[in-house]
Every structure is written in structure tokens, then in C-alpha cells.
Design an enzyme around this catalytic site. Sequence first.
Site, PDB file in Angstrom:
ATOM      1  N   HIS A  76       0.870  -1.185   0.000  1.00 12.40           N
ATOM      2  CA  HIS A  76       0.000   0.000   0.000  1.00 12.40           C
ATOM      3  C   HIS A  76       0.906   1.234   0.000  1.00 12.40           C
ATOM      4  CE1 HIS A  76      -3.617   2.280   2.038  1.00 12.40           C
ATOM      5  NE2 HIS A  76      -2.971   3.026   1.176  1.00 12.40           N
ATOM      6  N   GLU A 134       0.800   8.026  -3.157  1.00  7.16           N
ATOM      7  CA  GLU A 134       1.708   7.563  -2.102  1.00  7.16           C
ATOM      8  C   GLU A 134       2.981   8.415  -2.049  1.00  7.16           C
ATOM      9  OE1 GLU A 134       0.993   5.259   0.312  1.00  7.16           O
ATOM     10  OE2 GLU A 134      -1.004   5.392  -0.559  1.00  7.16           O
ATOM     11  N   HIS A 138       3.176  10.619   1.238  1.00  6.28           N
ATOM     12  CA  HIS A 138       4.089  10.015   2.224  1.00  6.28           C
ATOM     13  C   HIS A 138       5.578  10.180   1.867  1.00  6.28           C
ATOM     14  CE1 HIS A 138       0.579   8.176   4.050  1.00  6.28           C
ATOM     15  NE2 HIS A 138       0.219   7.735   2.856  1.00  6.28           N
TER      16      HIS A 138
HETATM   17  O1  U2P Z   1      -5.785   4.210   7.937  1.00 11.16           O
HETATM   18  C1  U2P Z   1      -6.498   4.948   7.002  1.00 11.16           C
HETATM   19  C2  U2P Z   1      -5.562   5.767   6.131  1.00 11.16           C
HETATM   20  O2  U2P Z   1      -4.808   6.670   6.917  1.00 11.16           O
HETATM   21  C3  U2P Z   1      -3.508   6.834   6.353  1.00 11.16           C
HETATM   22  N1  U2P Z   1      -2.475   6.420   7.329  1.00 11.16           N
HETATM   23  C4  U2P Z   1      -2.742   5.520   8.296  1.00 11.16           C
HETATM   24  C5  U2P Z   1      -1.769   5.158   9.209  1.00 11.16           C
HETATM   25  C6  U2P Z   1      -0.491   5.729   9.114  1.00 11.16           C
HETATM   26  O3  U2P Z   1       0.413   5.419   9.885  1.00 11.16           O
HETATM   27  N2  U2P Z   1      -0.259   6.627   8.116  1.00 11.16           N
HETATM   28  C7  U2P Z   1      -1.219   6.983   7.207  1.00 11.16           C
HETATM   29  O4  U2P Z   1      -0.970   7.786   6.319  1.00 11.16           O
HETATM   30  C8  U2P Z   1      -3.455   5.978   5.103  1.00 11.16           C
HETATM   31  O5  U2P Z   1      -3.764   6.826   4.040  1.00 11.16           O
HETATM   32  P1  U2P Z   1      -3.375   6.612   2.496  1.00 11.16           P
HETATM   33  O6  U2P Z   1      -1.912   6.473   2.342  1.00 11.16           O
HETATM   34  O7  U2P Z   1      -4.097   5.377   2.074  1.00 11.16           O
HETATM   35  O8  U2P Z   1      -3.932   7.833   1.877  1.00 11.16           O
HETATM   36  C9  U2P Z   1      -4.533   4.945   5.414  1.00 11.16           C
HETATM   37  O9  U2P Z   1      -5.060   4.305   4.297  1.00 11.16           O
END
Ligand code: U2P
Length: 276
Positions: A76, A134, A138
Site C-alpha cells: 500500500h 503515495e 508520504h
Molecule cells: O488508515 C487509514 C488511512 O490513513 C492513512 N495512514 C494511516 C496510518 C499511518 O500510519 N499513516 C497513514 O498515512 C493511510 O492513508 P493513504 O496512504 O491510504 O492515503 C490509510 O489508508
Amino acid sequence: MATTRKVACVLVVWALVAAGLGPVSARAPLGRKPQREFDYFALSLQWPGTICASTRHCCASNGCCRSEPLQWFTIHGLWPDYDDGTWPACCRRTQFEMDKILPLKDMLDKYWPSLYCSSSSTCFSGKGPFWAHEWEKHGTCSAPVVQDELQYFTIGLDLYFKYNVTEMLSSGGIQISNGKEYTLSEVIDTIKHAFGGSPQIVCKRGSVEELRLCFDKELKPRDCLTTLTNGSVSRTKHCPQYIELPKYDPLVLANSTGEIMTQLDDFEVSAAIYTA
Ligand code: U2P
């Protein structure tokens, strides 16, 4: 004039919240001081058996729609996190460029596919592929460990191959199967033993949906145990005592080939013309 600016600001914040990029996290206000450095990484892995069982529409970009079901955890994201249970997001104004990660494309298609048809929200460019989401959300917060897009995806893939969760579970006697249940602690202990750190597990209706492995900034295994801001400790989300790792039957185009799928890229095709 001031009111117009305020309205514009509210609209931008609203758009980010709607896009799932909102203030749950410790995101740095754009253009202000740089984001505080993260504490550790979570490599978040998805279990296609659980996610793909809910697929109702197919398209080429959705890994669930391949004729051969995905029987391994897929990536993911590689997420920088804080020890207090929050995380930074959208830290740098840089846009995703597919060209930069072309050498990894085959690996990413196989092991880091989107499991949905809809395009993903991005920090600065609206909508884009899953990988853009992503990286922008992130990857841009992963400094100083990660400097650029290619390095972000390379590190994600390297950790994924080095710590093969699908293999760890099967070597520990935990098999992919519909109807076979394992205790949550059995699954956690199997990973802990093989990986060297406690995972975080997310479930959906009693099935594993995600499994997260955590790493320190030297990329060494560590516990995912997170002390949340309210003082509680969370390592599993919505998981009952017994959980399963189900299989799924893919929705695929009748007589589909990779070529046909590619031509259909970005078109959502009704499940009505698919055979189960
Ligand atoms: O858990 C739901 C969404 O929150 C984001 N998430 C969760 C835990 C973490 O440590 N960091 C984080 O970003 C994720 O978002 P996404 O990357 O999918 O947008 C996760 O799906």
C-alpha cells in the site's frame, strides 16, 4: 479582499480534507516552516483476498481485475510516522513523475498495484495514479532517509522483498484459505518471530485487510506498537480474536488479454460484461 482570501483558504482546506489529505496528520501548512522529522516507517501491505472480494467494477489499472488472482500481500505504501500515532503528509511541493520510476514499473505493477479503479487524490495536482498519491502524501515526508521519488519506491520494494510477509505466514503454517481461521495472536506471533518486530494488523469483517511492518530510520525492524495521543496503545484495528486470510475469485474480462486490458485503461467497465 481579506474576506475573499479567507474564503479561498477555507476552500483549499476543505478540498484537502475531502481528498483525504486533511489535518488528521501533522501536515505542515504549505509554505510554512518545514515538517518535523518523522520517527519511524510503516510498510503497509494490503491483502488482496479481502479487498478484491468487494470489487464490483473492473478496469486495467486495478490489480484485482487480473485474470490470475493476487495471492500475495501487495504494497500500500511506505509511511513515515510519529511515535505519538500521528503522521506527516504532503510535505514538499513536488509532483509525481512516472518517468523517474520507469525502471521499476514491472515490479510496481506486480507488487505495488492499486486495488481500486478510481484515481487517487494527490497533494498538489488533484488526481493521479495510486503511486502519485503515495509519493506525494508520504514520500515527500520521508526525508532525510528518502531524498527522491525513485529512492522512495526502491526502498519500499527492497523492504517488501527482504521481509516477505506472505512467506513468513505460510512458513508459520498460516495458509490462504476461505473459512480457515487463525487466532490474531497466532498471526502476530508468527510475524514477530520471523520479522523481529510486532506488526499492526487491520481487519475488515474478520479478514486481514492490511498488515504493517515497522522500521526505524536505519530500516531495521521495530515494533509497530504505537502509543496514541490518548495514552492507549494500538496494534490491531478492528480485528476479532479469530481472523482469516481469504482467497477471491477475480472479475475478469471474458477472453481478456493484457493487450485488451491496456487499451481499456482508465475506463471503468461494468461488471455485467465480466465473468466471475
Ligand atoms: O488508515 C487509514 C488511512 O490513513 C492513512 N495512514 C494511516 C496510518 C499511518 O500510519 N499513516 C497513514 O498515512 C493511510 O492513508 P493513504 O496512504 O491510504 O492515503 C490509510 O489508508
